[in-house]
Motif scaffolding. Structure first.
Motif, PDB file in Angstrom:
ATOM      1  N   ILE A   1       5.885   0.750 -11.639  1.00 40.94           N
ATOM      2  CA  ILE A   1       5.053   0.016 -10.696  1.00 40.94           C
ATOM      3  C   ILE A   1       3.673  -0.172 -11.314  1.00 40.94           C
ATOM      4  CG2 ILE A   1       6.263   0.726  -8.602  1.00 40.94           C
ATOM      5  CD1 ILE A   1       4.107   2.743  -8.082  1.00 40.94           C
ATOM      6  N   GLU A   2       2.939  -1.136 -10.785  1.00 39.78           N
ATOM      7  CA  GLU A   2       1.592  -1.420 -11.246  1.00 39.78           C
ATOM      8  C   GLU A   2       0.619  -1.159 -10.103  1.00 39.78           C
ATOM      9  OE1 GLU A   2       1.900  -5.478 -12.479  1.00 39.78           O
ATOM     10  OE2 GLU A   2       3.146  -4.973 -14.207  1.00 39.78           O
ATOM     11  N   LYS A   3      -0.522  -0.634 -10.473  1.00 36.58           N
ATOM     12  CA  LYS A   3      -1.562  -0.295  -9.506  1.00 36.58           C
ATOM     13  C   LYS A   3      -2.705  -1.280  -9.686  1.00 36.58           C
ATOM     14  CE  LYS A   3      -4.371   3.814  -8.491  1.00 36.58           C
ATOM     15  NZ  LYS A   3      -4.572   5.217  -8.910  1.00 36.58           N
ATOM     16  N   SER A   4      -3.240  -1.780  -8.580  1.00 34.62           N
ATOM     17  CA  SER A   4      -4.379  -2.685  -8.658  1.00 34.62           C
ATOM     18  C   SER A   4      -5.295  -2.444  -7.473  1.00 34.62           C
ATOM     19  CB  SER A   4      -3.910  -4.141  -8.678  1.00 34.62           C
ATOM     20  OG  SER A   4      -3.229  -4.437  -7.482  1.00 34.62           O
ATOM     21  N   GLY A   5      -6.497  -2.920  -7.595  1.00 37.66           N
ATOM     22  CA  GLY A   5      -7.439  -2.797  -6.495  1.00 37.66           C
ATOM     23  C   GLY A   5      -8.625  -1.941  -6.858  1.00 37.66           C
ATOM     24  N   ASP A   6      -9.396  -1.650  -5.869  1.00 39.77           N
ATOM     25  CA  ASP A   6     -10.662  -0.947  -6.032  1.00 39.77           C
ATOM     26  C   ASP A   6     -10.573   0.437  -5.418  1.00 39.77           C
ATOM     27  OD1 ASP A   6     -13.290  -0.185  -6.255  1.00 39.77           O
ATOM     28  OD2 ASP A   6     -14.063  -1.699  -4.884  1.00 39.77           O
ATOM     29  N   SER A   7     -10.583   1.466  -6.253  1.00 43.01           N
ATOM     30  CA  SER A   7     -10.458   2.834  -5.747  1.00 43.01           C
ATOM     31  C   SER A   7     -11.675   3.252  -4.934  1.00 43.01           C
ATOM     32  CB  SER A   7     -10.223   3.819  -6.894  1.00 43.01           C
ATOM     33  OG  SER A   7     -11.301   3.789  -7.792  1.00 43.01           O
ATOM     34  N   GLU A   8     -12.836   2.655  -5.204  1.00 41.88           N
ATOM     35  CA  GLU A   8     -14.042   3.006  -4.453  1.00 41.88           C
ATOM     36  C   GLU A   8     -13.982   2.519  -3.015  1.00 41.88           C
ATOM     37  OE1 GLU A   8     -17.637   2.020  -6.495  1.00 41.88           O
ATOM     38  OE2 GLU A   8     -16.914   2.871  -8.375  1.00 41.88           O
ATOM     39  N   SER A   9     -13.335   1.384  -2.795  1.00 43.25           N
ATOM     40  CA  SER A   9     -13.237   0.861  -1.436  1.00 43.25           C
ATOM     41  C   SER A   9     -11.908   1.237  -0.779  1.00 43.25           C
ATOM     42  CB  SER A   9     -13.403  -0.662  -1.442  1.00 43.25           C
ATOM     43  OG  SER A   9     -12.303  -1.260  -2.081  1.00 43.25           O
ATOM     44  N   SER A  10     -11.111   2.031  -1.475  1.00 45.07           N
ATOM     45  CA  SER A  10      -9.819   2.505  -0.967  1.00 45.07           C
ATOM     46  C   SER A  10      -8.824   1.379  -0.723  1.00 45.07           C
ATOM     47  CB  SER A  10     -10.001   3.321   0.318  1.00 45.07           C
ATOM     48  OG  SER A  10     -10.823   4.421   0.080  1.00 45.07           O
ATOM     49  N   LYS A  11      -8.977   0.271  -1.395  1.00 45.09           N
ATOM     50  CA  LYS A  11      -8.045  -0.845  -1.238  1.00 45.09           C
ATOM     51  C   LYS A  11      -7.141  -0.921  -2.459  1.00 45.09           C
ATOM     52  CE  LYS A  11     -10.753  -3.471   1.959  1.00 45.09           C
ATOM     53  NZ  LYS A  11     -11.130  -4.759   2.441  1.00 45.09           N
ATOM     54  N   ILE A  12      -6.402   0.118  -2.682  1.00 42.58           N
ATOM     55  CA  ILE A  12      -5.478   0.167  -3.806  1.00 42.58           C
ATOM     56  C   ILE A  12      -4.129  -0.349  -3.347  1.00 42.58           C
ATOM     57  CG2 ILE A  12      -4.299   1.668  -5.448  1.00 42.58           C
ATOM     58  CD1 ILE A  12      -6.739   3.483  -5.342  1.00 42.58           C
ATOM     59  N   MET A  13      -3.579  -1.246  -4.150  1.00 39.54           N
ATOM     60  CA  MET A  13      -2.275  -1.817  -3.850  1.00 39.54           C
ATOM     61  C   MET A  13      -1.356  -1.569  -5.039  1.00 39.54           C
ATOM     62  SD  MET A  13      -2.698  -3.032  -0.826  1.00 39.54           S
ATOM     63  CE  MET A  13      -1.334  -4.139  -0.502  1.00 39.54           C
ATOM     64  N   TYR A  14      -0.080  -1.635  -4.785  1.00 41.83           N
ATOM     65  CA  TYR A  14       0.938  -1.420  -5.808  1.00 41.83           C
ATOM     66  C   TYR A  14       1.918  -2.576  -5.765  1.00 41.83           C
ATOM     67  CZ  TYR A  14      -0.960   3.257  -5.718  1.00 41.83           C
ATOM     68  OH  TYR A  14      -1.826   4.333  -5.788  1.00 41.83           O
TER      69      TYR A  14
ATOM     70  N   SER B   1       0.846  -1.189   0.000  1.00 40.09           N
ATOM     71  CA  SER B   1       0.000   0.000   0.000  1.00 40.09           C
ATOM     72  C   SER B   1       0.889   1.250   0.000  1.00 40.09           C
ATOM     73  CB  SER B   1      -0.886   0.005   1.249  1.00 40.09           C
ATOM     74  OG  SER B   1      -0.074   0.203   2.409  1.00 40.09           O
ATOM     75  N   LEU B   2       0.252   2.398  -0.154  1.00 41.05           N
ATOM     76  CA  LEU B   2       1.018   3.643  -0.064  1.00 41.05           C
ATOM     77  C   LEU B   2       1.636   3.795   1.320  1.00 41.05           C
ATOM     78  CD1 LEU B   2      -1.187   6.211  -1.999  1.00 41.05           C
ATOM     79  CD2 LEU B   2       0.969   5.200  -2.708  1.00 41.05           C
ATOM     80  N   ASN B   3       0.911   3.357   2.333  1.00 40.20           N
ATOM     81  CA  ASN B   3       1.455   3.434   3.697  1.00 40.20           C
ATOM     82  C   ASN B   3       2.665   2.524   3.867  1.00 40.20           C
ATOM     83  OD1 ASN B   3      -0.264   5.388   4.712  1.00 40.20           O
ATOM     84  ND2 ASN B   3      -1.811   3.885   5.310  1.00 40.20           N
ATOM     85  N   ASP B   4       2.610   1.332   3.271  1.00 37.44           N
ATOM     86  CA  ASP B   4       3.765   0.417   3.320  1.00 37.44           C
ATOM     87  C   ASP B   4       4.972   1.055   2.639  1.00 37.44           C
ATOM     88  OD1 ASP B   4       2.160  -1.557   4.512  1.00 37.44           O
ATOM     89  OD2 ASP B   4       1.694  -2.488   2.571  1.00 37.44           O
ATOM     90  N   LEU B   5       4.730   1.658   1.473  1.00 34.93           N
ATOM     91  CA  LEU B   5       5.808   2.311   0.732  1.00 34.93           C
ATOM     92  C   LEU B   5       6.390   3.464   1.548  1.00 34.93           C
ATOM     93  CD1 LEU B   5       7.446   2.519  -1.896  1.00 34.93           C
ATOM     94  CD2 LEU B   5       5.615   3.956  -2.814  1.00 34.93           C
ATOM     95  N   TYR B   6       5.518   4.264   2.146  1.00 34.97           N
ATOM     96  CA  TYR B   6       5.991   5.378   2.975  1.00 34.97           C
ATOM     97  C   TYR B   6       6.806   4.875   4.164  1.00 34.97           C
ATOM     98  CZ  TYR B   6       6.241   9.102   6.312  1.00 34.97           C
ATOM     99  OH  TYR B   6       6.716  10.005   7.227  1.00 34.97           O
TER     100      TYR B   6
END
Length: 95
Positions: A69-82, A36-41
């Motif tokens: 990098i590749e982006k995947s997940g559901d932006s509506e549920s805020s579960k975006i992963m990279y 996630s973005l938090n993991d990356l940070y």
């Protein structure tokens, strides 16, 4: 090769190379699996590469567009992963 790919993308899109972007590139290289973005940070902060979370948020789409990098997940549920792109070390610019 990832740095070369990033520099080419930045030049083609009239964007500037910054130390922060280079530091992010090194952190992305070290990331395993999905994150996630938090993991990356968190990893960037541990490596003393990035100190402001806003740096990650401002630059993440640039790395996606550059094909690093590749982006995947559901932006509506805020579960975006990279994840680091399979083409991260290739010379191709298939973004």
């Amino acid at each position: 090769m990832p740095k070369k790919k990033l520099l080419k993308y930045l030049k083609e899109n009239n964007r500037k190379y910054t130390v922060e972007r280079d530091d992010m590139l090194h952190v992305i290289k070290d990331m395993d699996g999905s994150y996630s973005l938090n993991d990356l940070y968190d990893q960037a902060f541990k490596q003393r590469a990035v100190f402001a979370k806003s740096t990650i948020y401002r630059n993440i789409d640039l790395f996606v567009e550059a094909g690093l990098i590749e982006k995947s997940g559901d932006s509506e549920s805020s579960k975006i992963m990279y994840q680091t792109s399979k083409d991260f070390y290739s010379d191709s610019m298939n973004a």
